[in-house]
Scaffold this motif. Sequence first.
Motif, mmCIF file in Angstrom:
data_model
loop_
_atom_site.group_PDB
_atom_site.id
_atom_site.type_symbol
_atom_site.label_atom_id
_atom_site.label_comp_id
_atom_site.label_asym_id
_atom_site.label_seq_id
_atom_site.Cartn_x
_atom_site.Cartn_y
_atom_site.Cartn_z
ATOM 1 N N GLY A 151 0.672 -1.224 0.004
ATOM 2 C CA GLY A 151 0.099 0.141 0.046
ATOM 3 C C GLY A 151 0.841 1.352 -0.064
ATOM 4 O O GLY A 151 0.347 2.368 0.458
ATOM 5 N N THR B 131 1.693 2.980 -2.244
ATOM 6 C CA THR B 131 1.218 4.245 -3.271
ATOM 7 C C THR B 131 0.099 5.108 -2.621
ATOM 8 O O THR B 131 -0.090 5.983 -3.256
ATOM 9 C CB THR B 131 0.810 3.608 -4.566
ATOM 10 N N GLY B 132 -0.118 4.618 -1.501
ATOM 11 C CA GLY B 132 -1.289 5.377 -0.654
ATOM 12 C C GLY B 132 -0.754 6.684 0.222
ATOM 13 O O GLY B 132 0.592 6.720 0.694
ATOM 14 N N GLY B 133 -1.730 7.351 0.861
ATOM 15 C CA GLY B 133 -0.929 8.319 1.732
ATOM 16 C C GLY B 133 -0.385 7.914 2.722
ATOM 17 O O GLY B 133 0.898 8.361 3.211
ATOM 18 N N LEU B 134 -0.885 6.920 3.340
ATOM 19 C CA LEU B 134 0.117 6.340 4.663
ATOM 20 C C LEU B 134 0.926 5.533 4.491
ATOM 21 O O LEU B 134 2.074 5.748 4.970
ATOM 22 C CB LEU B 134 -1.025 5.621 5.578
ATOM 23 N N ARG C 227 -0.446 -0.641 -6.679
ATOM 24 C CA ARG C 227 -0.932 -0.873 -7.881
ATOM 25 C C ARG C 227 -0.371 0.043 -8.850
ATOM 26 O O ARG C 227 -0.020 -0.233 -10.076
ATOM 27 C CB ARG C 227 -2.421 -1.263 -8.084
ATOM 28 N N ASP C 228 -0.536 1.236 -8.501
ATOM 29 C CA ASP C 228 -0.085 2.372 -9.556
ATOM 30 C C ASP C 228 1.380 2.349 -9.966
ATOM 31 O O ASP C 228 2.069 2.989 -8.972
ATOM 32 C CB ASP C 228 -0.634 3.841 -8.772
ATOM 33 N N ASP D 245 -1.823 -6.235 -7.961
ATOM 34 C CA ASP D 245 -3.094 -6.120 -7.316
ATOM 35 C C ASP D 245 -3.120 -7.606 -6.263
ATOM 36 O O ASP D 245 -3.117 -8.578 -6.808
ATOM 37 C CB ASP D 245 -4.142 -6.444 -8.354
ATOM 38 N N LEU D 246 -3.517 -7.335 -5.218
ATOM 39 C CA LEU D 246 -3.342 -8.195 -4.268
ATOM 40 C C LEU D 246 -4.840 -8.975 -3.787
ATOM 41 O O LEU D 246 -4.867 -9.534 -2.833
ATOM 42 C CB LEU D 246 -2.994 -7.531 -2.773
ATOM 43 N N ALA E 261 -0.558 -1.567 4.542
ATOM 44 C CA ALA E 261 -1.319 -0.211 4.564
ATOM 45 C C ALA E 261 -2.178 0.086 3.322
ATOM 46 O O ALA E 261 -2.336 1.196 3.059
ATOM 47 C CB ALA E 261 -0.305 0.990 4.615
ATOM 48 N N ALA E 262 -2.407 -1.266 3.007
ATOM 49 C CA ALA E 262 -3.429 -0.957 1.593
ATOM 50 C C ALA E 262 -4.869 -1.273 2.230
ATOM 51 O O ALA E 262 -5.057 -1.593 3.321
ATOM 52 C CB ALA E 262 -3.349 -2.347 0.729
ATOM 53 N N SER F 168 -5.109 -0.553 10.748
ATOM 54 C CA SER F 168 -6.414 -0.795 11.174
ATOM 55 C C SER F 168 -7.251 0.638 11.132
ATOM 56 O O SER F 168 -6.841 1.459 10.349
ATOM 57 C CB SER F 168 -6.843 -1.526 12.563
ATOM 58 N N TYR G 207 -16.812 -1.110 6.530
ATOM 59 C CA TYR G 207 -15.512 -0.545 6.705
ATOM 60 C C TYR G 207 -15.013 -1.064 8.329
ATOM 61 O O TYR G 207 -14.036 -1.726 8.512
ATOM 62 C CB TYR G 207 -15.180 0.861 6.529
ATOM 63 N N LYS H 27 -12.034 -3.861 9.820
ATOM 64 C CA LYS H 27 -11.074 -3.487 10.495
ATOM 65 C C LYS H 27 -11.032 -4.121 11.969
ATOM 66 O O LYS H 27 -10.452 -4.802 12.517
ATOM 67 C CB LYS H 27 -10.901 -1.898 10.867
ATOM 68 N N ILE I 48 -6.543 10.967 9.586
ATOM 69 C CA ILE I 48 -5.268 11.524 8.935
ATOM 70 C C ILE I 48 -5.447 12.279 7.465
ATOM 71 O O ILE I 48 -6.256 11.506 6.632
ATOM 72 C CB ILE I 48 -4.173 10.205 8.747
ATOM 73 N N THR J 33 -5.034 12.216 4.187
ATOM 74 C CA THR J 33 -4.714 11.746 3.102
ATOM 75 C C THR J 33 -5.768 11.494 1.968
ATOM 76 O O THR J 33 -6.970 12.235 2.421
ATOM 77 C CB THR J 33 -4.351 10.156 3.471
HETATM 78 N N1 LIG Z 1 -6.266 7.988 5.972
HETATM 79 C C1 LIG Z 1 -7.095 7.967 6.908
HETATM 80 O O1 LIG Z 1 -7.464 8.779 7.662
HETATM 81 C C2 LIG Z 1 -7.027 6.467 7.706
HETATM 82 C C3 LIG Z 1 -7.690 6.415 8.986
HETATM 83 C C4 LIG Z 1 -7.731 5.110 9.709
HETATM 84 C C5 LIG Z 1 -7.222 4.062 8.989
HETATM 85 N N2 LIG Z 1 -6.774 4.060 7.446
HETATM 86 C C6 LIG Z 1 -6.529 2.864 6.851
HETATM 87 O O2 LIG Z 1 -4.951 3.208 6.457
HETATM 88 C C7 LIG Z 1 -4.736 2.412 5.342
HETATM 89 C C8 LIG Z 1 -4.022 3.188 4.117
HETATM 90 O O3 LIG Z 1 -5.006 4.323 4.066
HETATM 91 P P1 LIG Z 1 -4.686 5.498 3.180
HETATM 92 O O4 LIG Z 1 -5.402 6.816 3.683
HETATM 93 O O5 LIG Z 1 -3.040 5.580 3.088
HETATM 94 O O6 LIG Z 1 -5.417 5.153 1.803
HETATM 95 P P2 LIG Z 1 -5.124 5.433 0.321
HETATM 96 O O7 LIG Z 1 -4.305 6.630 0.094
HETATM 97 O O8 LIG Z 1 -6.552 5.393 -0.476
HETATM 98 O O9 LIG Z 1 -4.222 4.080 -0.169
HETATM 99 C C9 LIG Z 1 -4.758 2.939 -0.157
HETATM 100 C C10 LIG Z 1 -3.786 1.900 -0.682
HETATM 101 O O10 LIG Z 1 -4.303 0.630 -1.019
HETATM 102 C C11 LIG Z 1 -3.857 0.108 -2.242
HETATM 103 N N3 LIG Z 1 -4.730 -0.734 -2.732
HETATM 104 C C12 LIG Z 1 -6.103 -0.522 -3.095
HETATM 105 N N4 LIG Z 1 -6.698 -1.579 -3.616
HETATM 106 C C13 LIG Z 1 -5.891 -2.791 -3.928
HETATM 107 C C14 LIG Z 1 -5.431 -3.532 -4.383
HETATM 108 N N5 LIG Z 1 -6.433 -4.291 -4.778
HETATM 109 N N6 LIG Z 1 -4.358 -4.255 -4.420
HETATM 110 C C15 LIG Z 1 -3.303 -3.723 -3.908
HETATM 111 N N7 LIG Z 1 -3.293 -2.553 -3.086
HETATM 112 C C16 LIG Z 1 -4.434 -1.803 -3.447
HETATM 113 C C17 LIG Z 1 -3.698 1.234 -3.083
HETATM 114 O O11 LIG Z 1 -2.813 1.287 -4.108
HETATM 115 P P3 LIG Z 1 -3.149 1.944 -5.591
HETATM 116 O O12 LIG Z 1 -3.460 3.265 -5.046
HETATM 117 O O13 LIG Z 1 -1.919 1.877 -6.241
HETATM 118 O O14 LIG Z 1 -4.247 1.261 -6.444
HETATM 119 C C18 LIG Z 1 -3.039 2.081 -1.913
HETATM 120 O O15 LIG Z 1 -1.594 2.088 -1.944
HETATM 121 C C19 LIG Z 1 -6.206 1.728 4.809
HETATM 122 O O16 LIG Z 1 -6.237 0.430 5.587
HETATM 123 C C20 LIG Z 1 -7.104 2.639 5.629
HETATM 124 O O17 LIG Z 1 -8.295 2.036 5.860
HETATM 125 C C21 LIG Z 1 -6.645 5.355 7.064
#
Ligand SMILES: NC(=O)c1ccc[n+]([C@@H]2O[C@H](COP(=O)([O-])OP(=O)(O)OC[C@H]3O[C@@H](n4cnc5c(N)ncnc54)[C@H](OP(=O)(O)O)[C@@H]3O)[C@@H](O)[C@H]2O)c1
Length: 248
Positions: A20, A22-25, A45-46, A65-66, A88-89, A139, A153, A157, A186, A188
């Motif tokens: 994960g 490529t995501g914000g966290l 994935r990106d 893609d996982l 962190a996906a 989580s 969701y 978790k 957070i 993101t």
């Molecule tokens: N941001 C918050 O406020 C917050 C709060 C509490 C918990 N969380 C948790 O923290 C984690 C990360 O959150 P984030 O804010 O960083 O989210 P995000 O920016 O949307 O990133 C999500 C990540 O998951 C990857 N992903 C999605 N579908 C996938 C798949 N089928 N196979 C492989 N990778 C996949 C994405 O990859 P691509 O972009 O490359 O497709 C990306 O790297 C999540 O589990 C979220 O529930 C976030």
Amino acid sequence: MIVSMSGADKFNNQQILVVGATGGLGCAIARHLQIEGADLIVSGRDEGKLAALSKEIGGSSLSVDLSGAAGRAQLAEAVGELDGVVYAAGVAPVAPVRYLKDADIEACLNLNTAVPLLLIRELLKNKKLKAGASIVWISSVASARGTAGYAAYAASKAGLEASARCLALELAPKGMRVNCIAPGMIETDMADATAERISDEALAAHLKAYPLGAGQPADVAAATSFLLSQESRWVTGITLPVDGGFSI
Ligand SMILES: NC(=O)c1ccc[n+]([C@@H]2O[C@H](COP(=O)([O-])OP(=O)(O)OC[C@H]3O[C@@H](n4cnc5c(N)ncnc54)[C@H](OP(=O)(O)O)[C@@H]3O)[C@@H](O)[C@H]2O)c1
């Protein structure tokens, strides 16, 4: 005695997989661990985002893609023996249940709950986790607090955390540890997308529930670093809230 390391020596010669990334966290976690000396394998994935991150922090990367078995097998095959794994996906289909499609709920329970466990299973089968490895799953505070629109969701978790407790017991004899981090809101893209789906009033009320205000990705990265490191060597099976006091 626990030797507390900081800076570039903390994860010297340690192989850490960040899923994960490529995501914000995930991206913030990977950058933080790189500064602390980890040899990183980043996954997402990106392809464009992954290439840019790899160029910046070095190490190796795999776009995959996982959600299916083939992707997980490919990743488990590609990595070397790991000292740490960060998952962190995730996806967050937040909407009243009557608007959720079957595919939304299935994808959420799959990617947020089943996939982290299935990935660890693949890594164990392939002997890719070193004795003493530390596993950190991201989580959410949603696991323990009811919020309208979060039924799928929150369930995903809560299931993740329950799974982590059981896995922690299974892997303790190998000296491996399994912990979760439960972030609050957070800043993101995922949080922005969620915020867009609720009213301004509901968002303002939600933000008021954070005594220390909204968090930054760096807050989650620092907690992840602690749980990966030897500083937490006697900590397993927990969920660490990183939420500015939301859960108090
Ligand atoms: N941001 C918050 O406020 C917050 C709060 C509490 C918990 N969380 C948790 O923290 C984690 C990360 O959150 P984030 O804010 O960083 O989210 P995000 O920016 O949307 O990133 C999500 C990540 O998951 C990857 N992903 C999605 N579908 C996938 C798949 N089928 N196979 C492989 N990778 C996949 C994405 O990859 P691509 O972009 O490359 O497709 C990306 O790297 C999540 O589990 C979220 O529930 C976030």
